[in-house]
Enzyme design. Sequence first.
Site, PDB file in Angstrom:
ATOM      1  N   LEU A  86      20.441  -9.567 -26.836  1.00 22.87           N
ATOM      2  CA  LEU A  86      20.740 -10.950 -26.485  1.00 22.87           C
ATOM      3  C   LEU A  86      22.193 -11.273 -26.829  1.00 22.87           C
ATOM      4  O   LEU A  86      22.672 -10.937 -27.918  1.00 22.87           O
ATOM      5  CB  LEU A  86      19.812 -11.908 -27.241  1.00 22.87           C
ATOM      6  N   CYS A  87      22.848 -11.912 -25.897  1.00 25.91           N
ATOM      7  CA  CYS A  87      24.234 -12.305 -26.103  1.00 25.91           C
ATOM      8  C   CYS A  87      24.273 -13.697 -26.725  1.00 25.91           C
ATOM      9  O   CYS A  87      24.153 -14.706 -26.036  1.00 25.91           O
ATOM     10  CB  CYS A  87      24.991 -12.301 -24.774  1.00 25.91           C
ATOM     11  N   LEU A  88      24.396 -13.724 -28.053  1.00 25.52           N
ATOM     12  CA  LEU A  88      24.475 -14.980 -28.792  1.00 25.52           C
ATOM     13  C   LEU A  88      25.692 -14.921 -29.705  1.00 25.52           C
ATOM     14  O   LEU A  88      26.204 -13.844 -30.031  1.00 25.52           O
ATOM     15  CB  LEU A  88      23.208 -15.182 -29.625  1.00 25.52           C
TER      16      LEU A  88
END
Length: 276
Positions: A86-88
């Site tokens: 996940l791109c967070l």
Amino acid sequence: MATRAAHKRLTREYAALSRSPPEYITAHPSESNILEWHYILTGPPGTPYENGQYWGTLVFPPDYPFAPPAIRMHTPSGRFRCSERLCLSISDFHPKSFNPAWEVSTILLGVLSFMTSEEMTTGSVSASEAERKLFASRTRWWNSTGGGSTKRTLSGQPAETQAQQGGNKTGFGAIKAGDGGQRFKEQWPEVDEENWKWMESERINPQTGKSLGLHQQTTNQSGAAAANKSNTAVAGGGRETVNAVEQSWISKNKWYIVAAALFAYVLAARALGDQK
């Protein structure tokens, strides 16, 4: 392998999480690798994820806390792609924005907050509220069966009977490799046991995730409908039979009926003539 600083930091954070876990969050490191953490997020009330059981992993770099972990969620949610990073701002997609003061609890609270929002990023997906609620209702089944890839059956429910229920044997949203829920059981044995008890009480087919009781109810309803249709046909057939008999008798005796009518007419005419 974790550096001494990373090992010490993660050990301390696990102790803190065990003493005071954040609401809706449970997490622990793998016994074989302290850099690999497993978490479960419980869907908060008032959201499409309510009561859902969302299992995922945090994989920390050896130099944590000076670099962020890779974050994944394995359970289908309608919010994230299964098992994709996940791109967070708190993940390894953005190492420069990561604050070493952030702890595991901070990271997981961030994941939960992002999950309940509608913001899109790499690894997220869009779905309707109804779809997300459906995913939530099937999370416990999915986690403990590997999406239906398990060979285990419910007690008192023979495998051949379950096979009659039909459906996709790999289950709803199953991982292609399908481990039968073994990985989840290794990391969450007590939760896995609770999930199987729930499936037993709800009569959930481990291979399809569908209710066995619902199938039986549908079968009974279909049988009742067929019986009603049959009874209606019998009743209708009885009326048709009576009508057919009546029509057949009239057809066979029509000339007698005509003669009797003429005879009655003659007698009536004579009676009128005598009166005059």
